[in-house]
Design an enzyme around this catalytic site. Sequence first.
Site, PDB file in Angstrom:
ATOM      1  N   MET A   1     -12.405 -27.632  39.789  1.00  0.00           N
ATOM      2  CA  MET A   1     -12.590 -28.757  39.063  1.00  0.00           C
ATOM      3  C   MET A   1     -11.974 -28.472  37.511  1.00  0.00           C
ATOM      4  SD  MET A   1     -16.367 -30.414  39.734  1.00  0.00           S
ATOM      5  CE  MET A   1     -16.067 -31.929  38.763  1.00  0.00           C
ATOM      6  N   HIS A   2     -11.440 -29.448  37.006  1.00  0.00           N
ATOM      7  CA  HIS A   2     -11.307 -29.420  35.352  1.00  0.00           C
ATOM      8  C   HIS A   2      -9.870 -28.780  35.132  1.00  0.00           C
ATOM      9  CE1 HIS A   2     -15.414 -29.960  35.153  1.00  0.00           C
ATOM     10  NE2 HIS A   2     -15.869 -28.777  35.433  1.00  0.00           N
TER      11      HIS A   2
ATOM     12  N   ASP B   1     -15.020 -29.500  43.813  1.00  0.00           N
ATOM     13  CA  ASP B   1     -15.576 -28.521  44.949  1.00  0.00           C
ATOM     14  C   ASP B   1     -17.230 -28.531  44.945  1.00  0.00           C
ATOM     15  OD1 ASP B   1     -15.923 -27.506  42.240  1.00  0.00           O
ATOM     16  OD2 ASP B   1     -14.946 -25.560  42.548  1.00  0.00           O
TER      17      ASP B   1
END
Length: 485
Positions: free
Chosen positions: A78-79, A237
């Site tokens: 992520m991110h 995830d």
Amino acid sequence: MLYIGVDLGTSAVKLLLMDGAGKIHKMVSKEYPLYFPQSGWSEQRPEDWFVQSMAGIRELTEACRKEEIAGISFGGQMHGLVTLDKNDRVIRPAILWNDGRTGEETDYLNQAIGKEKLSDYTANIAFAGFTAPKLLWMKKHEPENFAKIAKIMLPKDYLAYRLSGAFCTDVSDASGMLLLDVKNRRWSKEMLEICGVREEQLPRLYESYEAVGTLKPEIAKELGLPQAVKVVAGAGDNAAAAVGTGTVGDGMCNLSLGTSGTIFISSEKFGVDENNALHSFAHADGNYHLMGCMLSAASCNKWWSEEILKTDDFGAEQAGITKLGENNVFYLPYLMGERSPHNNPDARAMFIGMSMDTAREDMTQAVLEGVAFGLRDSLEIARSLGIQIERTKICGGGAKSVLWKKIIANVMNIKVDVIESEEGPALGGAMLAAVGCGEYPDVKTAADKIVKVIDTVEPEPGLVQKYEERYQKFKKIYPAVKGLF
């Protein structure tokens, strides 16, 4: 029919082939490099993800009947900030979730804009790893690159774009950008304005189980797959791992012991804790979840074993550990800073409490216990909200350790359910693909059918008491040393 699940991780892409009943036919893993251009920075090349994913799909499907493959979906780190120019070229290496360069930008968002406003706009406050602070960093430090941005996407969405041509993301992954109005599952106009971003630069939003398109003709030809293979949006995830462990519906819990560590609590209702110490995100099942994330979990044990002890035989290192609950050595698990609950990118790991009789096993035990204590920090916040967690599923590389599972059960005083497959995000991705292709009517039905609990680690009252005393001491260490960071 057959479904491909892709877990786009930080160290490797893991791919899984599952049939409609949930049976896993084959798994493949392909590694790629991680770059640290400066201390605390962390980057990868999106092209590496694509090349290794394509190679993995070819290997995964080489012996199966390719006409039976119906769909592909993802669980992704992520991110991460992936930016493309008007010609679809990657502008710069992706800035990853565990990158700590955005301290100033994070402070600006939390202090100048204000945590209360951020929480109103997005249900969350700014953390250094989130995508919005990265955009502000790029705007300030690389204005020529920022000016070129035509598309902003997350890591797994880059794969979906290369495979299908669909400029898309899902609400669970988008929740971690600090650009999404999580409650209403739409982009926050206020946050776009703050970051200097236009909505056309952002992908179209989907639920995790929705199909976004099919394989591009040239991709289908290269892979030897039918062009009709559906590409399904997928999930961040942790949300994908939650699907893969059956953590869907209301009040379910999953612990992930991967590179990072998370405690994930699913909920049918939207909710935010008053201090925003836990993330409030959309879930891949169409509902919501609360999540506490520590940046270094199984990576602490990997660092300790491989970099310090110079061994990759994790089992042998844990074999001599017998004094559970009686270790005088403590370990703070903040190798890359920390997110939940401290939100401090400058925090660092440390050992404390060694003496002349401290043994190698004590140090290894302290690492395992430190991660468990760190996860309990987030569990305590959930408990303060009145959420009662009596049991949890577990997944991730660290979940293969029998000892670690026992430590976690007793540190947290909850039952730890071990599932048949610990493949987490990859299995969750395959399950989302199956839902997107109509194999199951919804994510809950798929989880009930596919996920099977095969063992439960029960807490032991005597050990729980010992760990309670150890945890109360652990809680005092970070406030005492915070000023040193």
